[in-house]
Design a protein around this motif. Structure first.
Motif, mmCIF file in Angstrom:
data_model
loop_
_atom_site.group_PDB
_atom_site.id
_atom_site.type_symbol
_atom_site.label_atom_id
_atom_site.label_comp_id
_atom_site.label_asym_id
_atom_site.label_seq_id
_atom_site.Cartn_x
_atom_site.Cartn_y
_atom_site.Cartn_z
ATOM 1 N N ASP A 1 7.781 -8.221 -56.486
ATOM 2 C CA ASP A 1 7.076 -9.438 -56.948
ATOM 3 C C ASP A 1 8.293 -10.208 -57.720
ATOM 4 O OD1 ASP A 1 8.396 -7.438 -58.792
ATOM 5 O OD2 ASP A 1 6.765 -7.720 -60.343
ATOM 6 N N GLN A 2 9.569 -10.175 -57.154
ATOM 7 C CA GLN A 2 10.591 -10.804 -57.609
ATOM 8 C C GLN A 2 10.562 -12.274 -56.674
ATOM 9 O OE1 GLN A 2 13.886 -8.115 -57.500
ATOM 10 N NE2 GLN A 2 13.880 -8.046 -59.515
ATOM 11 N N THR A 3 10.864 -13.461 -57.256
ATOM 12 C CA THR A 3 10.457 -14.550 -56.793
ATOM 13 C C THR A 3 11.666 -15.139 -55.940
ATOM 14 O OG1 THR A 3 11.372 -15.805 -58.666
ATOM 15 C CG2 THR A 3 8.940 -15.266 -58.490
ATOM 16 N N PHE A 4 12.762 -14.538 -55.750
ATOM 17 C CA PHE A 4 13.968 -14.874 -54.862
ATOM 18 C C PHE A 4 13.492 -15.140 -53.528
ATOM 19 C CE2 PHE A 4 16.149 -13.003 -58.393
ATOM 20 C CZ PHE A 4 16.990 -14.044 -58.914
ATOM 21 N N ASP A 5 14.014 -16.153 -53.036
ATOM 22 C CA ASP A 5 13.934 -16.500 -51.334
ATOM 23 C C ASP A 5 15.048 -15.486 -50.750
ATOM 24 O OD1 ASP A 5 15.022 -17.983 -48.910
ATOM 25 O OD2 ASP A 5 12.615 -18.454 -49.150
ATOM 26 N N ILE A 6 14.717 -14.591 -49.935
ATOM 27 C CA ILE A 6 15.819 -13.787 -49.354
ATOM 28 C C ILE A 6 16.979 -14.643 -48.811
ATOM 29 C CG2 ILE A 6 16.438 -11.986 -47.750
ATOM 30 C CD1 ILE A 6 14.127 -10.534 -48.714
ATOM 31 N N ASP A 7 16.558 -15.660 -48.091
ATOM 32 C CA ASP A 7 17.408 -16.558 -47.123
ATOM 33 C C ASP A 7 18.273 -17.346 -48.026
ATOM 34 O OD1 ASP A 7 16.563 -15.312 -44.671
ATOM 35 O OD2 ASP A 7 15.051 -16.765 -44.501
ATOM 36 N N GLU A 8 17.593 -18.038 -49.139
ATOM 37 C CA GLU A 8 18.515 -18.800 -49.771
ATOM 38 C C GLU A 8 19.577 -18.127 -50.864
ATOM 39 O OE1 GLU A 8 16.195 -21.287 -52.434
ATOM 40 O OE2 GLU A 8 14.777 -21.719 -50.852
ATOM 41 N N LEU A 9 19.158 -16.753 -51.039
ATOM 42 C CA LEU A 9 19.949 -16.029 -51.995
ATOM 43 C C LEU A 9 21.144 -15.489 -51.000
ATOM 44 C CD1 LEU A 9 20.533 -14.455 -54.635
ATOM 45 C CD2 LEU A 9 19.085 -12.554 -53.933
ATOM 46 N N GLN A 10 20.815 -15.168 -49.746
ATOM 47 C CA GLN A 10 21.763 -14.607 -48.999
ATOM 48 C C GLN A 10 22.838 -15.849 -48.723
ATOM 49 O OE1 GLN A 10 21.304 -11.328 -47.334
ATOM 50 N NE2 GLN A 10 23.592 -11.618 -47.326
ATOM 51 N N LYS A 11 22.323 -16.979 -48.599
ATOM 52 C CA LYS A 11 23.275 -18.322 -48.453
ATOM 53 C C LYS A 11 24.282 -18.438 -49.469
ATOM 54 C CE LYS A 11 23.033 -23.027 -47.484
ATOM 55 N NZ LYS A 11 22.200 -24.279 -47.414
ATOM 56 N N SER A 12 23.615 -18.341 -50.670
ATOM 57 C CA SER A 12 24.282 -18.469 -51.990
ATOM 58 C C SER A 12 25.534 -17.442 -52.003
ATOM 59 C CB SER A 12 23.489 -18.511 -53.159
ATOM 60 O OG SER A 12 22.421 -19.818 -53.300
ATOM 61 N N LEU A 13 25.021 -16.147 -51.655
ATOM 62 C CA LEU A 13 26.055 -15.131 -51.731
ATOM 63 C C LEU A 13 27.235 -15.515 -50.904
ATOM 64 C CD1 LEU A 13 23.342 -12.191 -51.941
ATOM 65 C CD2 LEU A 13 25.223 -12.472 -53.636
ATOM 66 N N LYS A 14 26.932 -15.699 -49.757
ATOM 67 C CA LYS A 14 27.948 -16.244 -48.816
ATOM 68 C C LYS A 14 28.984 -17.194 -49.369
ATOM 69 C CE LYS A 14 27.521 -14.904 -44.465
ATOM 70 N NZ LYS A 14 27.035 -14.547 -43.301
ATOM 71 N N GLU A 15 28.296 -18.359 -49.753
ATOM 72 C CA GLU A 15 28.964 -19.249 -50.257
ATOM 73 C C GLU A 15 29.896 -18.796 -51.414
ATOM 74 O OE1 GLU A 15 25.928 -22.120 -51.373
ATOM 75 O OE2 GLU A 15 25.697 -22.759 -49.407
ATOM 76 N N LYS A 16 29.513 -17.836 -51.949
ATOM 77 C CA LYS A 16 30.243 -17.381 -53.367
ATOM 78 C C LYS A 16 31.222 -16.272 -52.853
ATOM 79 C CE LYS A 16 27.287 -18.797 -56.904
ATOM 80 N NZ LYS A 16 28.299 -19.820 -57.664
ATOM 81 N N GLY A 17 31.104 -16.032 -51.528
ATOM 82 C CA GLY A 17 32.214 -15.026 -51.045
ATOM 83 C C GLY A 17 31.702 -13.537 -50.905
ATOM 84 N N PHE A 18 30.419 -13.314 -51.090
ATOM 85 C CA PHE A 18 29.931 -11.971 -51.192
ATOM 86 C C PHE A 18 29.426 -11.653 -49.871
ATOM 87 C CE2 PHE A 18 29.443 -13.221 -55.584
ATOM 88 C CZ PHE A 18 30.136 -12.153 -56.465
ATOM 89 N N GLN A 19 29.728 -10.541 -49.560
ATOM 90 C CA GLN A 19 29.107 -9.965 -48.065
ATOM 91 C C GLN A 19 27.822 -9.076 -48.327
ATOM 92 O OE1 GLN A 19 30.600 -11.117 -45.293
ATOM 93 N NE2 GLN A 19 31.576 -12.547 -46.761
ATOM 94 N N ALA A 20 27.340 -9.043 -49.485
ATOM 95 C CA ALA A 20 26.216 -8.292 -49.696
ATOM 96 C C ALA A 20 25.040 -8.614 -48.699
ATOM 97 C CB ALA A 20 25.785 -8.248 -51.136
ATOM 98 N N LYS A 21 24.373 -7.602 -48.406
ATOM 99 C CA LYS A 21 23.034 -7.775 -47.569
ATOM 100 C C LYS A 21 21.887 -7.676 -48.562
ATOM 101 C CE LYS A 21 19.957 -5.879 -44.095
ATOM 102 N NZ LYS A 21 19.180 -4.726 -44.012
ATOM 103 N N VAL A 22 20.793 -8.748 -48.403
ATOM 104 C CA VAL A 22 19.728 -8.819 -49.086
ATOM 105 C C VAL A 22 18.589 -8.256 -48.575
ATOM 106 C CG1 VAL A 22 18.299 -10.247 -50.823
ATOM 107 C CG2 VAL A 22 20.668 -10.851 -50.197
ATOM 108 N N THR A 23 17.719 -7.604 -49.339
ATOM 109 C CA THR A 23 16.608 -6.829 -48.811
ATOM 110 C C THR A 23 15.410 -6.829 -50.008
ATOM 111 O OG1 THR A 23 15.810 -4.993 -47.417
ATOM 112 C CG2 THR A 23 17.253 -4.531 -49.267
ATOM 113 N N ARG A 24 14.247 -6.492 -49.446
ATOM 114 C CA ARG A 24 13.319 -6.421 -50.529
ATOM 115 C C ARG A 24 12.352 -5.162 -50.074
ATOM 116 N NH1 ARG A 24 10.977 -10.555 -53.501
ATOM 117 N NH2 ARG A 24 11.856 -12.279 -52.068
#
Length: 143
Positions: A92-115
């Motif tokens: 039920d969390q509203t984050f878009d996985i692709d957008e979050l993954q892109k933001s993480l990468k831009e900030k230097g994080f390599q974490a994988k996002v899953t739901r």
């Protein structure tokens, strides 16, 4: 060692929260949990339980290795300390996985996002259902 991060408000702790956190923990070796700050919650009503109490309750769960309060400025700030390998979102969390993954990468994080798409199937699996049940039981005749 695979570090998993789950986030949420965790107001009125219920079986759905335990299911979500247990499912997140199963994805790695350590489970870190960020408890949302009252000031950062904008997508729903403010929690009933104060943030420090919500943090204490989440910290007490056996499945959680470490719980922290989120940032009051930037949701990404605690990730520099945690360094997660996997970030887990609830159904039920509203984050878009692709957008979050892109933001993480831009900030230097390599974490994988899953739901975790599954949710617990029981009558009181959400804070909203608990509140509605309380209102039904205790406020029905007072209207």
């Amino acid at each position: 060692m695979k570090r998993v991060l789950a986030t949420g408000t965790f107001d009125l702790l219920h079986p759905g929260h335990v299911f979500f956190l247990s499912s997140a923990r199963a994805l790695g070796d350590e489970l870190y949990v960020l408890v949302a700050r009252d000031s950062m919650i904008r997508h729903k009503a403010k929690p009933i339980v104060p943030e420090d109490q919500r943090l204490n309750v989440i910290s007490a769960l056996r499945v959680v290795d470490k719980a922290l309060l989120g940032s009051e400025k930037d949701i990404f700030e605690p990730l520099y300390e945690i360094e997660p390998d996997i970030i887990v979102l609830g159904h039920d969390q509203t984050f878009d996985i692709d957008e979050l993954q892109k933001s993480l990468k831009e900030k230097g994080f390599q974490a994988k996002v899953t739901r975790i798409d599954e949710s617990l199937k029981c009558p009181l699996y959400s804070s909203g259902r608990i509140v509605n049940k309380i209102l039904e039981r205790y406020c029905q005749d007072k209207a």
